[in-house]
Design a protein around this motif. Sequence first.
Motif, PDB file in Angstrom:
ATOM      1  N   ASN A 120       6.468  -3.678  31.714  1.00 22.14           N
ATOM      2  CA  ASN A 120       5.898  -5.003  31.479  1.00 22.14           C
ATOM      3  C   ASN A 120       5.084  -5.007  30.197  1.00 22.14           C
ATOM      4  O   ASN A 120       4.304  -4.077  29.947  1.00 22.14           O
ATOM      5  N   ASP A 122       3.177  -8.062  27.199  1.00 24.18           N
ATOM      6  CA  ASP A 122       2.680  -9.440  27.114  1.00 24.18           C
ATOM      7  C   ASP A 122       3.485 -10.320  26.165  1.00 24.18           C
ATOM      8  O   ASP A 122       3.513 -11.548  26.323  1.00 24.18           O
ATOM      9  N   TRP A 123       4.122  -9.706  25.142  1.00 20.96           N
ATOM     10  CA  TRP A 123       4.748 -10.485  24.081  1.00 20.96           C
ATOM     11  C   TRP A 123       6.197 -10.061  23.864  1.00 20.96           C
ATOM     12  O   TRP A 123       6.540  -8.885  24.023  1.00 20.96           O
ATOM     13  N   GLN A 124       7.012 -11.016  23.428  1.00 20.82           N
ATOM     14  CA  GLN A 124       8.402 -10.723  23.099  1.00 20.82           C
ATOM     15  C   GLN A 124       8.506  -9.723  21.949  1.00 20.82           C
ATOM     16  O   GLN A 124       9.408  -8.879  21.937  1.00 20.82           O
ATOM     17  N   THR A 148      10.093  -6.783  31.315  1.00 16.59           N
ATOM     18  CA  THR A 148       9.719  -8.156  31.648  1.00 16.59           C
ATOM     19  C   THR A 148       8.440  -8.544  30.920  1.00 16.59           C
ATOM     20  O   THR A 148       7.614  -7.691  30.566  1.00 16.59           O
ATOM     21  N   LEU A 149       8.296  -9.849  30.698  1.00 19.64           N
ATOM     22  CA  LEU A 149       7.107 -10.376  30.035  1.00 19.64           C
ATOM     23  C   LEU A 149       6.160 -10.953  31.069  1.00 19.64           C
ATOM     24  O   LEU A 149       6.582 -11.638  32.002  1.00 19.64           O
ATOM     25  N   THR A 150       4.880 -10.679  30.889  1.00 22.71           N
ATOM     26  CA  THR A 150       3.862 -11.225  31.779  1.00 22.71           C
ATOM     27  C   THR A 150       3.019 -12.218  30.991  1.00 22.71           C
ATOM     28  O   THR A 150       2.649 -11.960  29.845  1.00 22.71           O
ATOM     29  N   ALA A 151       2.728 -13.342  31.605  1.00 20.69           N
ATOM     30  CA  ALA A 151       1.943 -14.383  30.931  1.00 20.69           C
ATOM     31  C   ALA A 151       0.467 -14.026  30.989  1.00 20.69           C
ATOM     32  O   ALA A 151      -0.281 -14.467  31.861  1.00 20.69           O
ATOM     33  N   SER A 186       5.669 -21.125  31.962  1.00 23.57           N
ATOM     34  CA  SER A 186       5.754 -20.223  30.806  1.00 23.57           C
ATOM     35  C   SER A 186       7.165 -20.172  30.225  1.00 23.57           C
ATOM     36  O   SER A 186       7.442 -19.352  29.363  1.00 23.57           O
ATOM     37  N   HIS A 187       8.055 -21.060  30.704  1.00 19.47           N
ATOM     38  CA  HIS A 187       9.441 -21.067  30.255  1.00 19.47           C
ATOM     39  C   HIS A 187       9.668 -22.212  29.271  1.00 19.47           C
ATOM     40  O   HIS A 187       9.279 -23.352  29.540  1.00 19.47           O
ATOM     41  N   THR A 214       7.139 -16.568  28.438  1.00 15.98           N
ATOM     42  CA  THR A 214       7.827 -15.406  29.005  1.00 15.98           C
ATOM     43  C   THR A 214       9.341 -15.547  29.016  1.00 15.98           C
ATOM     44  O   THR A 214      10.049 -14.589  29.325  1.00 15.98           O
TER      45      THR A 214
END
Length: 224
Positions: A120, A122-124, A148-151, A186-187, A214
């Motif tokens: 995990n 935070d950023w792409q 995976t990305l976490t907001a 967050s999408h 995310t």
Amino acid sequence: MTQTQHRADHEFEAAITDELAWTPSVDAREIGVSVTDGAATLSGNVGTYPELEEALRAATRVHGVTVSADRIVVRHADGAPSDDDLAREAAIVFDRHTVVVPKGSVRAEVTDHVITLRGNVDWQFQREAARHAMATLPGVSGIRNLITLTAATLVPPAETQGRIKAALRRHAAPEAPHIEVDVLGSHVTLSGTVSSSAERRAAEQAAWFAAGVTAVDNQVTLSD
């Protein structure tokens, strides 16, 4: 398929073949190209995984090509690292990239020279940095990026939408007014039309730069 479309696909194939030959980081002699309705499939052999990525980028630089299916195989020379060696190298790389990818946030699993990334961030850009770091390791045949990305930052959808639209305007994209930005949690979903694949990618990048995003669903299409 109409005869007109059939001819257009042959024109796409010729243009992609020329672009591959034009790209100095790609040995295009063993790469085949086929196109159906503007969707390109590349097949054949290359010597390294970065060369495979460059070949795919070359195909999408051709105007009108929206998808590149990858059937290219990385053929390693004798003495390529084992899966265990690759796993050890991956761990060393992540230990040295803690500024970009937080230490302990990502792990790499290796099977048949394919690296699977999990964890995990935070950023792409961190997710992409992890993938890029693995792509440069000798002996890699493929990468499955399951990070995976976490907001970490919660931003109201209306604020995210406004910031992305402002970024598109700052970038002076002529099609910016024709790109719709919808935000649900967050999408982010992008829609509309642009004139080139580069503008489509730029719009997606602008969306990824927004804090708290995310997922980006890029439904932007290319104009005729």
